[in-house]
Design a protein around this motif. Structure first.
Motif, PDB file in Angstrom:
ATOM      1  N   LYS A   1      55.951  62.642   7.992  1.00  0.00           N
ATOM      2  CA  LYS A   1      56.135  62.623   9.446  1.00  0.00           C
ATOM      3  C   LYS A   1      54.939  63.277  10.153  1.00  0.00           C
ATOM      4  CE  LYS A   1      59.339  63.625  13.174  1.00  0.00           C
ATOM      5  NZ  LYS A   1      58.250  64.000  14.046  1.00  0.00           N
ATOM      6  N   LYS A   2      54.532  64.405   9.592  1.00  0.00           N
ATOM      7  CA  LYS A   2      53.421  65.143  10.201  1.00  0.00           C
ATOM      8  C   LYS A   2      52.145  64.282  10.184  1.00  0.00           C
ATOM      9  CE  LYS A   2      51.344  69.558   9.337  1.00  0.00           C
ATOM     10  NZ  LYS A   2      51.284  70.491   8.233  1.00  0.00           N
ATOM     11  N   PHE A   3      51.949  63.610   9.049  1.00  0.00           N
ATOM     12  CA  PHE A   3      50.765  62.769   8.894  1.00  0.00           C
ATOM     13  C   PHE A   3      50.791  61.623   9.914  1.00  0.00           C
ATOM     14  CE2 PHE A   3      49.048  58.967   6.514  1.00  0.00           C
ATOM     15  CZ  PHE A   3      47.712  59.245   6.787  1.00  0.00           C
ATOM     16  N   ILE A   4      51.927  60.955  10.005  1.00  0.00           N
ATOM     17  CA  ILE A   4      52.031  59.810  10.918  1.00  0.00           C
ATOM     18  C   ILE A   4      51.895  60.263  12.370  1.00  0.00           C
ATOM     19  CG2 ILE A   4      53.645  58.036  11.766  1.00  0.00           C
ATOM     20  CD1 ILE A   4      54.401  57.626   8.788  1.00  0.00           C
ATOM     21  N   ASP A   5      52.530  61.400  12.694  1.00  0.00           N
ATOM     22  CA  ASP A   5      52.404  61.936  14.057  1.00  0.00           C
ATOM     23  C   ASP A   5      50.952  62.232  14.390  1.00  0.00           C
ATOM     24  OD1 ASP A   5      55.084  61.709  14.355  1.00  0.00           O
ATOM     25  OD2 ASP A   5      55.526  63.862  14.163  1.00  0.00           O
ATOM     26  N   SER A   6      50.222  62.760  13.373  1.00  0.00           N
ATOM     27  CA  SER A   6      48.821  63.127  13.628  1.00  0.00           C
ATOM     28  C   SER A   6      47.983  61.888  13.923  1.00  0.00           C
ATOM     29  CB  SER A   6      48.235  63.891  12.435  1.00  0.00           C
ATOM     30  OG  SER A   6      47.939  62.996  11.386  1.00  0.00           O
ATOM     31  N   LEU A   7      48.480  60.710  13.512  1.00  0.00           N
ATOM     32  CA  LEU A   7      47.729  59.465  13.766  1.00  0.00           C
ATOM     33  C   LEU A   7      48.228  58.748  15.020  1.00  0.00           C
ATOM     34  CD1 LEU A   7      47.520  58.011  10.154  1.00  0.00           C
ATOM     35  CD2 LEU A   7      45.761  59.247  11.390  1.00  0.00           C
ATOM     36  N   GLY A   8      49.207  59.354  15.684  1.00  0.00           N
ATOM     37  CA  GLY A   8      49.675  58.764  16.940  1.00  0.00           C
ATOM     38  C   GLY A   8      50.981  57.989  16.813  1.00  0.00           C
ATOM     39  N   GLY A   9      51.707  58.171  15.718  1.00  0.00           N
ATOM     40  CA  GLY A   9      53.044  57.575  15.586  1.00  0.00           C
ATOM     41  C   GLY A   9      53.079  56.307  14.744  1.00  0.00           C
ATOM     42  N   GLU A  10      54.323  55.930  14.362  1.00  0.00           N
ATOM     43  CA  GLU A  10      54.567  54.780  13.475  1.00  0.00           C
ATOM     44  C   GLU A  10      53.895  53.504  13.969  1.00  0.00           C
ATOM     45  OE1 GLU A  10      56.172  54.443  10.631  1.00  0.00           O
ATOM     46  OE2 GLU A  10      57.574  56.137  10.427  1.00  0.00           O
ATOM     47  N   GLU A  11      54.043  53.254  15.257  1.00  0.00           N
ATOM     48  CA  GLU A  11      53.573  51.979  15.779  1.00  0.00           C
ATOM     49  C   GLU A  11      52.053  51.837  15.647  1.00  0.00           C
ATOM     50  OE1 GLU A  11      53.708  50.761  19.912  1.00  0.00           O
ATOM     51  OE2 GLU A  11      52.630  49.159  18.816  1.00  0.00           O
ATOM     52  N   ARG A  12      51.387  52.908  15.986  1.00  0.00           N
ATOM     53  CA  ARG A  12      49.927  52.921  15.904  1.00  0.00           C
ATOM     54  C   ARG A  12      49.476  52.732  14.446  1.00  0.00           C
ATOM     55  NH1 ARG A  12      46.020  56.966  18.086  1.00  0.00           N
ATOM     56  NH2 ARG A  12      44.116  55.763  17.824  1.00  0.00           N
ATOM     57  N   VAL A  13      50.190  53.423  13.538  1.00  0.00           N
ATOM     58  CA  VAL A  13      49.822  53.330  12.122  1.00  0.00           C
ATOM     59  C   VAL A  13      50.010  51.899  11.620  1.00  0.00           C
ATOM     60  CG1 VAL A  13      50.395  54.139   9.796  1.00  0.00           C
ATOM     61  CG2 VAL A  13      50.340  55.765  11.679  1.00  0.00           C
ATOM     62  N   SER A  14      51.082  51.237  12.076  1.00  0.00           N
ATOM     63  CA  SER A  14      51.352  49.880  11.585  1.00  0.00           C
ATOM     64  C   SER A  14      50.234  48.924  12.003  1.00  0.00           C
ATOM     65  CB  SER A  14      52.710  49.389  12.092  1.00  0.00           C
ATOM     66  OG  SER A  14      52.648  49.232  13.493  1.00  0.00           O
ATOM     67  N   ARG A  15      49.499  49.272  13.053  1.00  0.00           N
ATOM     68  CA  ARG A  15      48.405  48.407  13.498  1.00  0.00           C
ATOM     69  C   ARG A  15      47.081  48.695  12.777  1.00  0.00           C
ATOM     70  NH1 ARG A  15      47.681  49.698  18.843  1.00  0.00           N
ATOM     71  NH2 ARG A  15      49.639  50.748  19.248  1.00  0.00           N
ATOM     72  N   MET A  16      47.052  49.771  11.973  1.00  0.00           N
ATOM     73  CA  MET A  16      45.798  50.118  11.270  1.00  0.00           C
ATOM     74  C   MET A  16      45.627  49.245  10.038  1.00  0.00           C
ATOM     75  SD  MET A  16      46.158  54.246  11.344  1.00  0.00           S
ATOM     76  CE  MET A  16      44.572  54.803  10.786  1.00  0.00           C
ATOM     77  N   ASP A  17      44.371  48.875   9.724  1.00  0.00           N
ATOM     78  CA  ASP A  17      44.205  48.118   8.484  1.00  0.00           C
ATOM     79  C   ASP A  17      44.265  49.092   7.299  1.00  0.00           C
ATOM     80  OD1 ASP A  17      41.593  49.067   7.744  1.00  0.00           O
ATOM     81  OD2 ASP A  17      40.782  47.809   9.360  1.00  0.00           O
ATOM     82  N   PRO A  18      44.536  48.558   6.085  1.00  0.00           N
ATOM     83  CA  PRO A  18      44.772  49.450   4.935  1.00  0.00           C
ATOM     84  C   PRO A  18      43.616  50.412   4.674  1.00  0.00           C
ATOM     85  CG  PRO A  18      45.285  47.174   4.375  1.00  0.00           C
ATOM     86  CD  PRO A  18      44.684  47.149   5.736  1.00  0.00           C
TER      87      PRO A  18
END
Ligand SMILES: [Fe+2]
Ligand SMILES: [Fe+2]
Length: 278
Positions: free
Chosen positions: A6-23
């Protein structure tokens, strides 16, 4: 190393933002997150950031804290994590371990602080010996904190110029004594750590008198002046800017630190294999 998802995903701006990142971007982000977690300076006592106005403890109050701990405060950071977490399995050291390997794989809780101090010394135009002393001055706290100036000097003595080990040994003593001629004041952190009415023990007072008169006094003093507690956990720290200084002044044994048969080889082996029971 365990990652708090959770902390990691929050640091990247949340689930939605992460889902848009390429691998690849996600892998890069994970790697930087892990490095940041590893390099977090746990070295800082939690109470450094205390609000202004809160009074410092007395020595009696500091002493009363002893029995609230599961460990003695002089034990090194690598043996007892101060965050209460379990220890982590360590990456084995290479056979011919260098100072760089120890920085990368073992000085987890102290590297950030000493690299920031050495960087400050470099910015302030200190001599190469003082910069090197700043770079090494506290890393022995990985194994022991009590009298760390003496332990630290001993750990490095066979490999560095005498002036460097002198400065490491006595920075511990000089930290207790102000020197207005260079703008060094008694650290607030010490009022918090030792108590507002703390008086250093006689051996520290005697050592101070001796060092004050020594021709190398200023070398040790300048380590205390660049020894900073204004930690910035986000500061980008790297050992790279010090490679030339290390190359010129640190005698790296070809067998590797710990395998060189020096009088302190066992100390390096202890840092390399802290899970070894005997
Ligand atoms: Fe220190
Ligand atoms: Fe320090």
């Amino acid at each position: 190393m365990e990652i708090d998802r959770k902390k990691f995903i929050d640091s990247l701006g949340g689930e939605e933002r992460v889902s848009r990142m390429d691998p690849e971007a996600r892998a890069d982000a994970l790697e930087s997150h892990m490095m940041a977690e590893l390099n977090k300076p746990k070295f800082i006592p939690a109470n450094v950031g205390r609000e202004n106005g809160k009074k410092y403890p007395t020595t009696a109050e500091v002493e009363a804290q002893i029995e609230t701990r599961k460990y003695r405060d002089g034990v090194g950071f690598m043996f007892v994590p101060r965050d209460g977490e379990n220890v982590k399995r360590l990456t084995p050291m290479p056979a011919n371990a260098t100072l760089y390997d120890f920085f990368k794989l073992r000085f987890m809780d102290t590297a950030n602080h000493v690299l920031q101090s050495a960087a400050l010394a470099m910015r302030n135009g200190m001599s190469e010996e003082i910069i090197l002393a700043c770079l090494l001055h506290d890393v022995v706290q990985e194994i022991i904190r009590t009298d760390h100036g003496w332990w630290g000097a001993q750990l490095f003595e066979p490999y560095v110029p005498e002036k460097v080990s002198f400065a490491i040994r006595y920075h511990q003593t000089l930290r207790y004594f102000p020197d207005p001629s260079v703008g060094y004041e008694y650290p607030d952190l010490y009022r918090q750590l030792f108590g507002s009415d703390y008086v250093p023990p006689p051996y520290i007072q005697e050592t101070y008198k001796m060092v004050r008169k020594h021709p190398w006094y200023m070398d040790a003093r300048l380590v205390t002046l660049n020894d900073l507690y204004a930690f910035d956990p986000k500061a980008e720290v790297s050992i790279e800017p010090f490679a030339d200084i290390i190359g010129r002044h640190f005698k790296q044994p070809k067998e590797g630190l710990g395998n060189d048969g020096s009088p302190v080889a066992h100390m390096w082996r202890t840092i390399a294999r802290p899970d070894q029971p005997l």
